[in-house]
Design a protein around this motif. Sequence first.
Motif, short mmCIF file in Angstrom:
data_model
loop_
_atom_site.label_atom_id
_atom_site.label_comp_id
_atom_site.label_asym_id
_atom_site.label_seq_id
_atom_site.Cartn_x
_atom_site.Cartn_y
_atom_site.Cartn_z
N ILE A 1 0.84 -1.20 0.00
CA ILE A 1 0.00 0.00 0.00
C ILE A 1 0.87 1.24 0.00
O ILE A 1 1.81 1.35 0.80
CB ILE A 1 -0.92 0.04 1.24
N ARG A 2 0.57 2.18 -0.88
CA ARG A 2 1.19 3.49 -0.80
C ARG A 2 0.09 4.53 -0.63
O ARG A 2 -0.88 4.57 -1.38
CB ARG A 2 2.00 3.84 -2.05
N ASN A 3 0.25 5.38 0.37
CA ASN A 3 -0.68 6.47 0.65
C ASN A 3 0.16 7.71 0.92
O ASN A 3 0.65 7.91 2.03
CB ASN A 3 -1.57 6.14 1.84
N GLY A 4 0.35 8.54 -0.11
CA GLY A 4 1.22 9.69 0.04
C GLY A 4 2.66 9.24 0.20
O GLY A 4 3.19 8.49 -0.63
N SER A 5 3.29 9.64 1.29
CA SER A 5 4.68 9.25 1.54
C SER A 5 4.78 7.96 2.35
O SER A 5 5.88 7.45 2.57
CB SER A 5 5.42 10.37 2.27
N TYR B 1 3.38 0.62 3.08
CA TYR B 1 3.27 -0.55 3.95
C TYR B 1 3.40 -1.82 3.11
O TYR B 1 2.86 -1.90 2.00
CB TYR B 1 1.92 -0.58 4.66
N LEU B 2 4.09 -2.80 3.65
CA LEU B 2 4.15 -4.14 3.07
C LEU B 2 3.71 -5.11 4.15
O LEU B 2 4.39 -5.28 5.17
CB LEU B 2 5.57 -4.47 2.61
N TRP B 3 2.55 -5.75 3.94
CA TRP B 3 1.96 -6.64 4.95
C TRP B 3 1.89 -8.06 4.42
O TRP B 3 1.44 -8.29 3.29
CB TRP B 3 0.56 -6.16 5.32
N ALA C 1 4.21 -6.45 9.29
CA ALA C 1 4.03 -5.34 8.35
C ALA C 1 5.23 -4.42 8.46
O ALA C 1 5.68 -4.11 9.57
CB ALA C 1 2.75 -4.57 8.65
N ALA C 2 5.77 -4.02 7.33
CA ALA C 2 6.88 -3.06 7.31
C ALA C 2 6.33 -1.71 6.87
O ALA C 2 5.56 -1.63 5.91
CB ALA C 2 7.97 -3.54 6.35
N HIS C 3 6.70 -0.67 7.58
CA HIS C 3 6.23 0.68 7.27
C HIS C 3 7.41 1.63 7.15
O HIS C 3 8.32 1.61 7.98
CB HIS C 3 5.29 1.19 8.37
N ARG D 1 12.45 -3.18 -4.09
CA ARG D 1 12.41 -4.35 -4.96
C ARG D 1 11.11 -5.14 -4.83
O ARG D 1 10.55 -5.60 -5.81
CB ARG D 1 13.60 -5.27 -4.68
N GLU D 2 10.63 -5.32 -3.60
CA GLU D 2 9.43 -6.14 -3.45
C GLU D 2 8.21 -5.41 -4.00
O GLU D 2 7.28 -6.02 -4.51
CB GLU D 2 9.22 -6.53 -1.99
N LEU D 3 8.19 -4.08 -3.89
CA LEU D 3 7.08 -3.33 -4.46
C LEU D 3 7.09 -3.50 -5.97
O LEU D 3 6.06 -3.68 -6.60
CB LEU D 3 7.19 -1.85 -4.10
N GLY D 4 8.28 -3.43 -6.55
CA GLY D 4 8.38 -3.59 -7.99
C GLY D 4 7.94 -4.97 -8.43
O GLY D 4 7.24 -5.13 -9.41
#
Length: 375
Positions: A121-125, A128-130, A137-139, A151-154
Motif C-alpha cells: 500500500i502506498r498512501n502519500g509518503s 506498507y508491506l503486509w 508489516a513493514a512501514h 524491490r518487493e514493491l516492484g
Amino acid sequence: MDIVSVFSRPALRWLVPSAAAVVVIGGGAVAGTLVASADSSLPERSAAQLLVDVQSAKVDGLSGTVVESADLGLGAFANLTQGKGDLSSLLGGSNTARVWYAGETKARVALLGTQGETDVIRNGSDVYLWKSTEKTAAHFKIPAGADAKHRELGAASTLTPQQAADEALAAINPTTAVSTTGAAKVAGRDAYELVLSPKDAGSLIGQVRLAIDAEKHIPLRVDVYAKNATKPAVRVAFQQISFAVPDDQQFVFKAPAGTKVQESTAGEVKKGLADHQKAAAEKQERAKADASKSGAPKMIGTGWTTIVSAKLPKTDAADSQAKQLSGLTGMLPEVSGAWGKGHLFAGTLFSVLVTDDGRVFAGAVTPEKLYQAAA
C-alpha cells in the motif's frame, strides 16, 4: 530486467519508450496493415495508432480484480509455490489480486492466496508491506524528492497487465512483427487487440497479445502464447474493473490483530537509498571489471532468441544450497551431445540446460538453440 514499481511512477500511464512507437510507425518492425475493430460501432485503429493510444493513456483512478495464470510446463516444480499468496506463487497455477489506484501517490495491490495474502500500500509518503502468513508489516516513509524503488514493491507490480505489457512492448524491434486482430471483450469492456510476433523461428514464443481498452487505452489483458499453441501459457487480465476513483479509506492501512509493525525512520530510509545507490554503482563497476572473466554471465544472440550463459559458482558439495540445486537438477531429464552431458528443462516458453561441467544456458528458445550455444 528490473521492474520499476507502480509506486514510484505514474502507475497507469504507459512507459512505452517513444522509440517503440517510432520504430513501428517508421517501419523498423513489421507493422501489419490489418486494422482492429473491437466492435462494429468502434472506429478502426491500426497497430501504430494503438501504440500511440497506449503511450498517452491516463486515468485518474481505477479498482479491479486481476487474475494471473501460468502454465510454463514446470510440472512438479510449480506445486512448490502455489497457494502461498506471496510473490513466488506467480510462477505457476492461477493467482488473484485486487488493485486500487487513485493517482501517482495512492496505490494498493493485494495478492490473494489460499494460504495467505500479501498487501502493498502506498498512501502519500507512507508505504506498507503486509504479509498475513508472517503476521508482520513493514512501514516506511518516502523521503521528499526521492524515488521509491523498493524491490518487493516492484515485483508485486508485475502482476498487473500494465507491467506485463511493458516488458512485451520493450521487445519491439526489427525482429518483431506487429499487427492487430479482431474483436476482444475483457471484463465486460470493448477492446482492441495488438499482436506482437517474433520473426525468428528459434523462439518458443509464438505471440504476445495485448487487449487495449477502446475508451481508456490501458491494457486490460496480456496473453503470451507458445509457438503453435491455441491457449496462452501466461495470461494477466482484469476480471473486473471500474474507473471510478477509489475511496481514500482503501489506502489506509489498519494492522490486523496480532500483527507486528516494523517502523523505519526517515533517516533509515535515506541511508538505505544512499546505500542502495552506492551498492548499485559498485556492482556496475564490478560487472565491467568481470565482463572479460569466464564466470561472468554472457548474452548470446539478440532479440527474442537471446540466450544467457553463465557458470555455476563453485561450492562445497556438502553445502545445503549445493545439495538443493543438485536435487532439483537431478529431477530433470539427462541429455548429451557434442557439447557434453547435462540435464535439460524444456518448458512451454523457455528452456534451461545445466551441463555436468557447471555451465548454464537459458532462453526463450528451443533446446537445439541451447545445444548450439553450449558446443
